[in-house]
Structures are given as C-alpha cells and as structure tokens.
Design a protein around this motif. Sequence first.
Motif, short mmCIF file in Angstrom:
data_model
loop_
_atom_site.label_atom_id
_atom_site.label_comp_id
_atom_site.label_asym_id
_atom_site.label_seq_id
_atom_site.Cartn_x
_atom_site.Cartn_y
_atom_site.Cartn_z
N PRO A 1 0.92 -1.27 -0.04
CA PRO A 1 0.11 -0.19 0.03
C PRO A 1 0.86 1.22 -0.09
O PRO A 1 0.27 2.39 -0.23
CB PRO A 1 -0.86 -0.22 1.15
N HIS A 2 2.03 1.18 0.18
CA HIS A 2 2.89 2.12 0.48
C HIS A 2 3.67 2.72 -0.75
O HIS A 2 3.70 3.67 -1.29
CB HIS A 2 3.94 2.13 1.52
N THR A 3 4.06 1.52 -1.57
CA THR A 3 4.89 1.83 -2.61
C THR A 3 4.18 1.41 -3.98
O THR A 3 4.65 1.61 -5.22
CB THR A 3 6.11 0.66 -2.63
N GLY A 4 3.13 0.61 -4.07
CA GLY A 4 2.46 0.03 -5.09
C GLY A 4 3.26 -1.26 -5.93
O GLY A 4 3.00 -1.64 -6.96
N ARG A 5 4.24 -1.50 -5.07
CA ARG A 5 4.93 -2.78 -5.81
C ARG A 5 4.36 -4.18 -5.45
O ARG A 5 3.46 -4.14 -4.44
CB ARG A 5 6.47 -2.70 -5.44
N ALA A 6 4.59 -5.03 -6.13
CA ALA A 6 4.09 -6.71 -5.87
C ALA A 6 4.74 -7.24 -4.91
O ALA A 6 6.07 -6.86 -4.50
CB ALA A 6 3.96 -7.26 -7.00
N ARG A 7 4.44 -8.31 -4.28
CA ARG A 7 5.09 -9.30 -3.80
C ARG A 7 6.11 -10.25 -4.81
O ARG A 7 5.80 -10.44 -5.85
CB ARG A 7 4.13 -10.43 -3.02
N LEU A 8 7.49 -10.22 -4.20
CA LEU A 8 8.32 -11.02 -4.78
C LEU A 8 7.98 -12.43 -4.84
O LEU A 8 7.42 -13.17 -4.02
CB LEU A 8 9.65 -11.01 -3.96
N SER A 9 8.26 -12.92 -6.19
CA SER A 9 7.59 -14.32 -6.43
C SER A 9 8.77 -15.25 -6.23
O SER A 9 10.19 -14.94 -6.27
CB SER A 9 7.23 -14.56 -7.78
N TYR A 10 8.55 -16.47 -6.00
CA TYR A 10 9.44 -17.67 -5.65
C TYR A 10 10.48 -17.60 -6.93
O TYR A 10 11.55 -17.76 -6.83
CB TYR A 10 8.93 -18.79 -5.54
N ARG A 11 9.95 -17.61 -8.18
CA ARG A 11 10.64 -17.86 -9.36
C ARG A 11 11.77 -16.60 -9.50
O ARG A 11 12.85 -16.82 -9.79
CB ARG A 11 9.63 -17.89 -10.44
N ARG A 12 11.39 -15.38 -9.19
CA ARG A 12 12.16 -14.39 -9.23
C ARG A 12 13.25 -14.39 -8.12
O ARG A 12 14.35 -14.20 -8.54
CB ARG A 12 11.33 -12.99 -9.09
N ALA A 13 12.85 -14.76 -7.04
CA ALA A 13 13.82 -14.84 -5.81
C ALA A 13 14.86 -15.67 -6.28
O ALA A 13 16.14 -15.62 -5.93
CB ALA A 13 13.07 -15.20 -4.68
N ALA A 14 14.36 -17.09 -7.02
CA ALA A 14 15.39 -18.10 -7.19
C ALA A 14 16.07 -17.73 -8.30
O ALA A 14 17.43 -17.85 -8.33
CB ALA A 14 14.63 -19.26 -7.72
N GLU A 15 15.59 -16.93 -9.46
CA GLU A 15 16.44 -16.34 -10.51
C GLU A 15 17.55 -15.61 -9.93
O GLU A 15 18.92 -15.56 -10.47
CB GLU A 15 15.74 -15.92 -11.48
N LEU A 16 17.35 -14.51 -9.04
CA LEU A 16 18.23 -13.49 -8.61
C LEU A 16 19.18 -14.18 -7.88
O LEU A 16 20.41 -13.94 -7.79
CB LEU A 16 17.44 -12.63 -7.72
N PHE A 17 18.69 -15.38 -6.94
CA PHE A 17 19.89 -16.00 -6.18
C PHE A 17 20.95 -16.72 -6.77
O PHE A 17 22.12 -16.58 -6.80
CB PHE A 17 19.16 -17.09 -5.08
N THR A 18 20.43 -17.52 -7.88
CA THR A 18 21.10 -18.14 -8.90
C THR A 18 22.00 -17.12 -9.39
O THR A 18 23.42 -17.52 -9.70
CB THR A 18 20.74 -19.19 -9.80
N ALA A 19 21.70 -16.10 -9.90
CA ALA A 19 22.55 -15.26 -10.75
C ALA A 19 23.62 -14.64 -9.88
O ALA A 19 24.99 -14.56 -10.40
CB ALA A 19 21.74 -14.06 -11.51
N HIS A 20 23.32 -14.24 -8.59
CA HIS A 20 24.16 -13.76 -7.75
C HIS A 20 25.57 -14.56 -7.35
O HIS A 20 26.40 -14.22 -6.90
CB HIS A 20 23.45 -13.16 -6.59
N THR A 21 24.99 -15.99 -7.24
CA THR A 21 25.97 -16.84 -6.96
C THR A 21 26.83 -17.73 -8.05
O THR A 21 27.47 -18.54 -7.75
CB THR A 21 25.24 -17.84 -6.06
N ARG A 22 26.56 -17.25 -9.24
CA ARG A 22 27.25 -18.18 -10.14
C ARG A 22 28.71 -18.13 -10.02
O ARG A 22 29.69 -18.99 -10.10
CB ARG A 22 26.98 -17.60 -11.53
N ALA A 23 29.26 -16.82 -9.48
CA ALA A 23 30.88 -16.48 -9.44
C ALA A 23 31.11 -17.39 -8.28
O ALA A 23 32.38 -17.54 -8.24
CB ALA A 23 31.14 -15.15 -9.32
#
Length: 271
Positions: free
Chosen positions: A231-253
Amino acid sequence: MTELPPVEYGLAVERYLAASGLAEGSRRIYRIALNTWAWALADRPAPTGPERRRARPPVLPLALLDHPDAAERLRAAAAWRGAGTDPRTLNRELSTLRAAVAWWRARGWIDGDPTTDLRPVPLPAPAEAAAPLAEEQLRALFALRAPLREQALWHLLHESGAAIETVLALNADQLDLPRRRSHPRPGQAPVRWQSGSARLLPLLIAGRTGGPLFLTDRRAPADTPAADRCPHTGRARLSYRRAAELFTAHTRALAEPSGTGWTLRQLRPGR
C-alpha cells in the motif's frame, strides 16, 4: 435466451475465463497461455519473455480451430515452445488449451478437437537435492555486494529454516522485531530468526506498516490482488521464481567450477 456463440477467438477466451470460477490472478495466467496459442493458429511465432505478457494477440476467428491445419499448427507451436520453455510450464499451457477447447466444444462453438495429439511433455528425472551450503560458502554469500532485499531474504531463509513459500508470504506487519519472530498465526508456527536477519529486517521495512515483506522492483500490474500489493509503494510481492533467479545469478561466481549458481533450498541449514 440462447447464448450466441462468439465469432472471435479472444472473445471465446474471455467467455471461458468468466465461467471458470478462477481468481483474477489465475485468469490472467490462463489468458496469457491461451493468447499464446492464438499466434500458432495465425501461423505466426508468439512473443517470448516479458513481451509475451504485454503483446496483443492476433484477432482471428474461433473457427480456425476447425481448420484442417489447426492441429499441425498447434503441434509445431508446442515443439517450438518446448525448445525454450520449462516442461512443467509447457504442460500447464497445453492443459489450459485442452480444457478451453473441451468447454467450447461442449457448447457447440467448434466441432473438432485439434488438441487430440498434443501429449504432455515428459518431465526430466528428479535431480538429487543439492547439499546445504557449508560455512565458508555462507560467509562468501553474505559478503556479496547484493541489494538489501536479497541479503535480508537469504539471511532469513538460512536462519529460520522455514520453507521459501512461507518466508515470501510474510507481510511487514507480521514481524515481531523485538522477539525476532513473526507473530503467531492459527495453525502456523512462527518464523524465528537470528542476529543477521535482526540487523537487516528493520532496514528492509523502513517504516512500512503493511503489505508484502519482500517486494518486486517495479510497480504491480493493475490486476494484482490487494494482498500481494504494497500500500505504500504500489509494488508487488516478490515471487518464488524471481527470488530463485536472482539467487542463482548472484551466486554463479561463487559456484565455480560449474558456474551454474546455487539454489535457494541450499540456504536451509543441514540437519
């Protein structure tokens, strides 16, 4: 009064969804899937990625489903989708089309069934679960220059041992920060955390008094349920899929020599 059959494919999709009893979020997903098959019926490649959700499908008659070439066009489209789509996603989209076609046939809107030969795609054999991250791996992970949202999520998943779905379903007003736990809810055990999360969570909510704890980077689509919109920012709840994609991308190195990255499930502490 007899219901007039729709002439246009898109209108038939909307009639089907209106009668489905699905929630608006589910109808949106079904609509995207059914619109994707419209491109195949028009003998045109469907958009991919984010463009697939935003693209306007071609306007075409529902009667194209009775065309002699309809089955072959759908088979070709399924093969093309299968080359770059997760098998489970493709099978869901095939199932959605079959259900809609069956509903339209039951009402006499079309005669044939071009989905008869569209078989589910075989699923890959389940891979062995990756081992939980070791202490040195966790130290390297938490030393990454990652955004606050990611670091807070990773710490909370590791320290709580809670299911990923449970953590992503948390709202800002469910946190009992002094006690380092979520407020008890009927039938659910509270999520408890330790010092790393206790340091990051107050920064993450930054005065927010409600809405999803973990948010997307962009504003939510107009049809996002209120429970999944901040209600404050208008942004949506982070999805499982997006959270998983970000984690994998950050940890490739960090995942050398494979370079494939780690999975969120590896954050749960070992038994």
